[in-house]
Scaffold this motif. Structure first.
Motif, short mmCIF file in Angstrom:
data_model
loop_
_atom_site.label_atom_id
_atom_site.label_comp_id
_atom_site.label_asym_id
_atom_site.label_seq_id
_atom_site.Cartn_x
_atom_site.Cartn_y
_atom_site.Cartn_z
N GLY A 28 0.76 -1.24 0.00
CA GLY A 28 0.00 0.00 0.00
C GLY A 28 0.79 1.28 0.00
N MET A 29 1.99 1.32 -0.59
CA MET A 29 2.72 2.57 -0.71
C MET A 29 2.18 3.36 -1.90
SD MET A 29 6.60 1.29 0.04
CE MET A 29 7.24 2.94 0.35
N ALA A 30 2.14 4.69 -1.77
CA ALA A 30 1.63 5.55 -2.84
C ALA A 30 2.49 6.80 -2.93
CB ALA A 30 0.17 5.91 -2.59
N LEU A 31 2.99 7.07 -4.13
CA LEU A 31 3.93 8.16 -4.37
C LEU A 31 3.18 9.47 -4.62
CD1 LEU A 31 7.01 8.78 -4.95
CD2 LEU A 31 6.46 8.35 -7.36
N PHE A 32 3.66 10.56 -4.01
CA PHE A 32 3.13 11.89 -4.33
C PHE A 32 3.50 12.22 -5.78
CE2 PHE A 32 2.70 12.10 0.15
CZ PHE A 32 1.89 13.19 0.48
#
Length: 464
Positions: free
Chosen positions: A303-307
């Protein structure tokens, strides 16, 4: 109002400095802002790709028993007369030709993979070689079970699009036999008033060719590409490394801009059948892709999400490191992520079990809009929203006290009941375009009026 007519949901909006006045005195008004589109994407078992058939991996990778079996198959094919082999190959082509592109070339490429097996045998004809390739392939219905957890970004080619409209690329998690997840795509358009249309799906489907494989301490870095004549909905990225062998799951795509250069990145979960880890896929055209394992303590989780851009000169991610809370993580290196600080904890009953992100933050004038998922009683998943400070995303400006989207009673059944989930939305004019999955089975669309959403969110409600 039926689902086909567009179901409307709302949140109770209170007055506040961020939202403005929504009613007289202390009265509370009902603000409706989420419009469900009459558009559904359902899994289609008729869509198939051809994949290597085990024990049809390269013989050097096989154990002795499988090597013997592979050689037995080759022996049997080569025992056919040239005429019988040609007749059998023609029969195979008649049966499968219309289901795949360039099938003879695919057979030949598979035979090339089996070169070591051929080395131990006598001379063979071209039809025999192609026939051997066919015996070491199988069809796989990559979305037979589910088509879900979508994310959406602008299409890299906006030529010819009318003013005020937008073309998009939608990525989806497809699941087939054995619960193996792959990454597939659709294209479509958003109208001036927020109407969403999805282009017809191509009849055929293809997996890419691997153009580069670089071993590394964390695993292989792999580059793959598709042919220009393969439509975007034909393209299926299937697991190609050991860490991905049981699935490429929940890609969260974002259009990232750095010094005028745009790249589409997506974090996803690589699942080996025993372990998970975060990896990164990158592309500029959705034809050529590079997949890289992420390093660091923060990359061990889902569940990592990049700006979509750097903040104060650093890359930034939202992630979950403890199966419960959301963290803000900074890095000077796009491929290494360590540490992080908890910025969001469960605050309301619909998220008491855990919270997580639902894709990359979306930049608004008011701040960073972060869609979240919350897990409540009976493992019911809902989608909420949080507003983070634009310059310091560790500061929570507002969050929704109630979910934006929750499982609809008429659509709660599926592979995993009582779940709505998305891996990423996008802004278009004054709306958020939200694709989301229902019960881990099929996908749907809604649009959100940004102004109404801002009014409906509670100012920093609940503990950070």
């Amino acid at each position: 109002m039926s689902s086909a007519q567009g179901r409307i949901f709302g949140l109770k909006a209170r007055r506040g400095a961020l939202h403005g006045w929504t009613g007289a005195g202390e009265a509370v008004s009902q603000v409706t802002f989420l419009n469900r589109q009459a558009l559904y994407l359902r899994p289609d078992p008729a869509r198939v790709v051809v994949r290597p058939f085990k024990p049809a991996t390269e013989p050097r990778d096989l154990n002795p028993t499988d090597k013997a079996r592979a050689n037995h198959i080759v022996d049997r094919v080569l025992s056919l007369s040239p005429e019988a082999a040609a007749e059998q190959l023609a029969d195979v082509l008649e049966n499968f030709q219309g289901r795949h592109r360039n099938l003879l070339a695919t057979f030949e490429a598979r035979a090339d993979d089996m070169e070591e097996a051929f080395a131990a045998h006598a001379a063979f004809t071209k039809p025999q070689r192609r026939l051997v390739g066919a015996y070491f392939l199988h069809e796989y219905s990559f979305e037979a079970a589910a088509l879900f957890n979508p994310s959406i970004v602008s299409h890299p080619d906006q030529s010819g699009v009318p003013d005020g409209e937008r073309r998009f690329v939608l990525s989806l998690r497809a699941v087939g036999e054995g619960h193996v997840s792959s990454l597939t795509f659709r294209s479509g358009s958003i109208g001036l008033q927020g109407g969403v249309t999805v282009d017809p799906t191509a009849r055929l489907a293809s997996i890419p060719r691997v153009t580069s494989r670089i071993p590394g301490p964390q695993g292989d870095i792999v580059e793959v590409d598709f042919k220009a004549d393969e439509e975007i909905s034909e393209r299926v990225i299937f697991p190609v490394t050991e860490s991905q062998s049981n699935g490429i799951e929940d890609a969260r795509f974002v259009e990232f801009e750095d010094e005028g250069r745009k790249t589409f990145f997506a974090t996803y979960t690589a699942y080996s059948g025993k372990a998970i880890r975060s990896e990164l896929i990158e592309t500029t055209d959705f034809m050529s892709f590079r997949m890289t394992p992420l390093r660091g303590t923060a990359a061990r989780n889902k569940g990592m999400a990049l700006f979509p851009r750097k903040i104060a000169g650093k890359y930034a991610m939202i992630g979950r490191q403890d199966n419960e809370n959301l963290y803000l993580i900074y890095s000077d290196d796009l491929y290494e992520w360590n540490g992080g600080v908890a910025i969001l904890k469960p605050a309301f009953p619909w998220e008491f079990v855990q919270i997580g992100n639902c894709g990359s933050p979306i930049e608004l004038d008011q701040g960073w809009l972060l869609l979240t998922h919350g897990v409540g009683p009976v493992r019911k998943y809902s989608i909420g929203a949080v507003l983070l400070d634009k310059n310091d995303p560790s500061k929570v400006l507002a969050r929704s006290r109630e979910p934006l989207v929750r499982p609809d009673p008429s659509e709660r059944e599926g592979y995993v009941p009582n779940v709505v989930y998305t891996c990423g939305a996008m802004r278009h004019n004054d709306r958020i375009i939200l694709p989301y999955a229902i019960s881990d089975t099929f996908s749907h669309f809604a649009t959100i009026e940004i102004a109404a959403l801002m009014r409906a969110m509670e100012d920093g409600a609940g503990p950070a």
